[in-house]
Design a protein around this motif. Structure first.
Motif, mmCIF file in Angstrom:
data_model
loop_
_atom_site.group_PDB
_atom_site.id
_atom_site.type_symbol
_atom_site.label_atom_id
_atom_site.label_comp_id
_atom_site.label_asym_id
_atom_site.label_seq_id
_atom_site.Cartn_x
_atom_site.Cartn_y
_atom_site.Cartn_z
ATOM 1 N N ASP A 33 8.928 20.015 -2.589
ATOM 2 C CA ASP A 33 10.140 21.026 -2.971
ATOM 3 C C ASP A 33 10.304 20.957 -4.310
ATOM 4 O O ASP A 33 10.603 22.023 -5.123
ATOM 5 N N GLY A 34 10.423 19.855 -5.008
ATOM 6 C CA GLY A 34 10.583 19.788 -6.109
ATOM 7 C C GLY A 34 9.522 20.014 -6.995
ATOM 8 O O GLY A 34 9.609 20.886 -8.088
ATOM 9 N N ALA A 35 8.318 20.211 -6.590
ATOM 10 C CA ALA A 35 7.093 20.635 -7.314
ATOM 11 C C ALA A 35 7.153 22.251 -7.210
ATOM 12 O O ALA A 35 6.730 22.777 -8.331
ATOM 13 N N ARG A 36 7.678 22.892 -6.464
ATOM 14 C CA ARG A 36 7.814 24.342 -6.363
ATOM 15 C C ARG A 36 9.146 24.905 -6.921
ATOM 16 O O ARG A 36 9.320 26.005 -7.146
ATOM 17 N N ALA A 37 10.138 24.077 -7.203
ATOM 18 C CA ALA A 37 11.458 24.519 -7.861
ATOM 19 C C ALA A 37 11.266 25.132 -8.899
ATOM 20 O O ALA A 37 10.825 24.965 -9.865
ATOM 21 N N ARG A 38 11.894 26.502 -8.997
ATOM 22 C CA ARG A 38 12.288 27.387 -9.990
ATOM 23 C C ARG A 38 13.554 27.082 -10.691
ATOM 24 O O ARG A 38 14.398 27.333 -10.171
ATOM 25 N N LEU A 39 13.327 26.386 -11.902
ATOM 26 C CA LEU A 39 14.436 25.989 -12.759
ATOM 27 C C LEU A 39 14.492 26.721 -13.955
ATOM 28 O O LEU A 39 15.569 26.583 -14.727
ATOM 29 N N VAL A 40 13.825 27.665 -14.283
ATOM 30 C CA VAL A 40 13.918 28.597 -15.210
ATOM 31 C C VAL A 40 13.310 30.001 -14.645
ATOM 32 O O VAL A 40 12.999 30.129 -13.662
ATOM 33 N N PRO A 41 13.782 31.231 -15.630
ATOM 34 C CA PRO A 41 13.512 32.352 -15.130
ATOM 35 C C PRO A 41 12.085 32.804 -14.822
ATOM 36 O O PRO A 41 11.952 33.600 -14.108
ATOM 37 N N SER A 42 11.030 32.297 -15.450
ATOM 38 C CA SER A 42 9.610 32.446 -15.569
ATOM 39 C C SER A 42 9.006 31.699 -14.331
ATOM 40 O O SER A 42 9.919 30.996 -13.349
ATOM 41 N N LEU A 43 7.903 31.952 -13.914
ATOM 42 C CA LEU A 43 7.116 31.380 -12.822
ATOM 43 C C LEU A 43 6.820 29.891 -13.095
ATOM 44 O O LEU A 43 5.875 29.174 -12.294
ATOM 45 N N THR A 44 7.605 29.212 -14.188
ATOM 46 C CA THR A 44 7.094 28.153 -14.556
ATOM 47 C C THR A 44 7.847 26.817 -13.512
ATOM 48 O O THR A 44 8.862 27.073 -13.438
ATOM 49 N N GLY A 143 4.909 18.752 -21.955
ATOM 50 C CA GLY A 143 6.442 18.560 -22.329
ATOM 51 C C GLY A 143 7.248 19.486 -21.491
ATOM 52 O O GLY A 143 8.314 19.150 -21.111
ATOM 53 N N HIS A 144 6.784 20.631 -21.008
ATOM 54 C CA HIS A 144 7.420 21.557 -20.412
ATOM 55 C C HIS A 144 7.648 20.814 -18.997
ATOM 56 O O HIS A 144 8.719 21.016 -18.483
ATOM 57 N N GLY A 145 6.728 20.250 -18.373
ATOM 58 C CA GLY A 145 6.615 19.667 -17.408
ATOM 59 C C GLY A 145 7.685 18.451 -17.429
ATOM 60 O O GLY A 145 8.529 18.279 -16.373
ATOM 61 N N ASP A 146 7.672 17.807 -18.442
ATOM 62 C CA ASP A 146 8.739 16.675 -18.565
ATOM 63 C C ASP A 146 10.051 16.996 -18.628
ATOM 64 O O ASP A 146 10.837 16.564 -17.791
ATOM 65 N N ILE A 147 10.220 18.091 -19.187
ATOM 66 C CA ILE A 147 11.706 18.802 -19.116
ATOM 67 C C ILE A 147 12.140 19.257 -17.562
ATOM 68 O O ILE A 147 13.270 18.945 -17.021
ATOM 69 N N GLN A 151 15.077 17.734 -15.463
ATOM 70 C CA GLN A 151 16.141 18.614 -14.475
ATOM 71 C C GLN A 151 16.147 18.412 -13.036
ATOM 72 O O GLN A 151 17.201 18.248 -12.530
ATOM 73 N N LEU A 152 14.953 18.005 -12.402
ATOM 74 C CA LEU A 152 14.941 17.790 -11.064
ATOM 75 C C LEU A 152 15.633 16.483 -10.861
ATOM 76 O O LEU A 152 16.532 16.269 -9.774
#
Length: 158
Positions: A33-44, A143-147, A151-152
């Motif tokens: 679930d965490g790996a798929r969580a959308r925490l930003v507006p993009s598909l990231t 770096g994006h992933g670390d952020i 957040q998670l």
């Protein structure tokens, strides 16, 4: 060997492998679930970042450097599509695909010297340039992933 004074190729490959390890490590302690969580507006997402990193390896090494078409490699048409998660994408499957892509990339690159050039839409590029480009791209995405992981973690503890 002391990699701080290694030759150019060894230094580039060591830097690239460090970033590859960072990307694969994004999935080390995250659940599905965490790996798929959308925490930003993009598909990231964390999983999407690793899937995209697989795409990056395949575009530069499996297609361009190996002289194969994107269709032969099975690549999506757009960069955005490389972040898209399928129902059967899991932490394990995406990580395994990434590790396999990196292994194949190393094998392809081993057959070329740093001055080997391939065509790109902006002009010819050398393997040396590809190494630098992929190092920068993976570092940015790590770096994006670390952020995202921060957040998670904050959401889980807060």
């Amino acid at each position: 060997m002391n990699t701080f004074v290694a030759g150019e190729r060894a230094t580039l490959e060591e830097r690239l492998d460090l970033q590859r390890t960072e990307i694969a490590g994004l999935l080390a302690d995250v659940d599905e679930d965490g790996a798929r969580a959308r925490l930003v507006p993009s598909l990231t997402t964390v999983l999407g970042l690793v899937k995209h990193a697989t795409f990056v390896e395949q575009v530069w090494f499996h297609a361009r450097l190996a002289g194969r078409t994107r269709a032969e490699v099975g690549l999506p048409d757009t960069v955005e599509e490389s972040f898209t998660l399928e129902a059967d994408d899991t932490v394990g499957s995406v990580r395994a695909a990434y590790v396999a892509a990196c292994e194949h990339s190393r094998a392809v690159a081993a057959g070329h010297d740093l001055d080997t050039t391939v065509e790109w839409h902006q002009g010819p590029v050398s393997l040396r340039w590809i190494y630098g480009h992929v190092i920068a791209e993976l570092a940015r995405h790590a770096g994006h992933g670390d952020i995202l992981l921060e957040q998670l973690d904050a959401g889980a503890s807060g």
